[in-house]
Design an enzyme around this catalytic site. Structure first.
Site, PDB file in Angstrom:
ATOM      1  N   SER A 163     -41.299  77.250  41.914  1.00 49.96           N
ATOM      2  CA  SER A 163     -40.246  77.706  41.283  1.00 49.96           C
ATOM      3  C   SER A 163     -38.974  76.629  41.212  1.00 49.96           C
ATOM      4  CB  SER A 163     -39.321  79.081  42.302  1.00 49.96           C
ATOM      5  OG  SER A 163     -39.243  80.139  41.866  1.00 49.96           O
ATOM      6  N   ASP A 259     -45.372  87.728  37.539  1.00 47.57           N
ATOM      7  CA  ASP A 259     -44.032  87.042  38.069  1.00 47.57           C
ATOM      8  C   ASP A 259     -43.877  87.367  37.036  1.00 47.57           C
ATOM      9  OD1 ASP A 259     -42.564  84.640  38.584  1.00 47.57           O
ATOM     10  OD2 ASP A 259     -43.895  83.445  38.923  1.00 47.57           O
ATOM     11  N   HIS A 289     -45.113  85.602  42.707  1.00 50.05           N
ATOM     12  CA  HIS A 289     -44.455  84.626  43.316  1.00 50.05           C
ATOM     13  C   HIS A 289     -44.071  84.444  44.783  1.00 50.05           C
ATOM     14  CE1 HIS A 289     -41.390  81.657  41.362  1.00 50.05           C
ATOM     15  NE2 HIS A 289     -41.067  82.460  42.406  1.00 50.05           N
TER      16      HIS A 289
END
Length: 317
Positions: A163, A259, A289
């Site tokens: 991320s 996501d 995610h």
């Protein structure tokens, strides 16, 4: 796979359904709807509940580096020259810590047989851009120059991040490839990376509710991290918009379907390939995610950690 999810319109994998159902049953509030202190605590507790259990290692040591911390996970029984994994945690530059990704870092050390160094960079909004990237640069330098302190004889690094941590890893790989005095970087692993803060990809219009991380969450993270007026297309904010050099290290890019970041991750993998970079791209339909911080409950997440470790071993050992 289940049928089409009522929120994203895409399937949910069977082994991920229980975790997602639990989130929705508890109220289904995404991260950005909480105050900063509360969301940090929520993230800590969620990672502790859903993450991988702690693999035993030879040693785990914490260090102070300038204004941030680093943790060295050592799986080896004896020293010597070695490749090292430099890990940057996710959490939108706002949340996350050494503890949230401890199980993941331990597993990577255990599976690769290589030391893993996790970076506890400063978080926003207390420390806005460019604090996180400055700390990440300093961590890379510390890895190669502070051997007497951390005890590692580093031959090469593998940059790994999920991320927001994927953004930090991508930026360092680009900057190092452009440097007049680069350090040896064997590979980069970008796990559902946040690489375009202009938020212009179509998947931002598809993943807007029903998951912990949705489009508005990314916007909230960016507002916390970036001072007002910051150019969000700047290369060390949105590496997907950077001019990519031709000598980038081999990349393993992973995206998940449910996501808001999925499209920019896919686009960045293609851009890396177009720049002449060796790229292994893996897209995982049915998952959301945070897959790797839920790998203790979602088998596909644990398998993906195995896949990452195999990629690292193939490039660095």
């Amino acid at each position: 796979m289940t049928g089409a999810d009522p929120f994203s319109g895409r399937p949910v994998a069977g082994d991920a359904a229980a975790v997602l159902a639990g989130f929705r049953a508890s109220g289904g509030r995404p991260f950005h709807t909480y105050p900063v202190d509360e969301v940090r605590d929520l993230y800590e507790r969620g990672c502790a509940s859903n993450g991988l259990k702690a693999d035993p290692l030879t040693s785990v040591s914490d260090f102070g580096v300038q204004d941030f911390g680093a943790r060295v996970y050592e799986p080896r029984s004896s020293g010597g020259p070695t490749a090292v994994v430099l890990f940057f945690h996710g959490g939108g530059w706002v949340m996350g810590s050494l503890s949230t990704h401890d199980g993941l870092c331990r597993r990577l050390a255990s599976l690769t047989g290589l030391p893993v160094v996790a970076v506890d960079y400063r978080l926003a909004p207390e420390h806005q851009y460019p604090a996180a990237i400055e700390d990440s640069r300093a961590a890379l330098d510390w890895l190669f120059t502070a051997g007497p302190v951390h005890g590692l004889d580093v031959t090469t690094a593998v940059l790994v991040g999920d991320s927001a941590g994927g953004q930090l890893a991508a930026v360092l790989a680009i900057e190092n490839a452009k440097s007049a005095h680069p350090v040896p970087i064997a590979a980069q692993v970008l796990i559902y990376p946040m690489v375009d803060l202009t938020m212009s990809a179509p998947s931002y219009t598809r993943v807007t509710e029903g998951f912990p991380l949705v489009a508005d969450t990314i916007g909230w993270f960016a507002d916390q991290y970036l001072p007002e007026g910051t150019d969000r297309a700047c290369p060390d904010i949105s590496p997907a918009l950077a001019e990519l050099p031709s000598r980038l290290p081999p990349a393993y890019v992973i995206t998940v379907d449910n996501d808001p970041l999925v499209d920019e991750g896919a686009t960045y993998a293609a851009a890396l390939a177009q720049a002449g970079t060796e790229v292994q791209y893996q897209h995982l339909p049915g998952y959301a995610h945070g897959l790797l911080t839920s790998a203790g409950r979602i088998p596909r997440g644990e398998q993906t950690v195995d896949d990452i470790a195999g990629f690292i071993r193939s490039r660095a050992t």
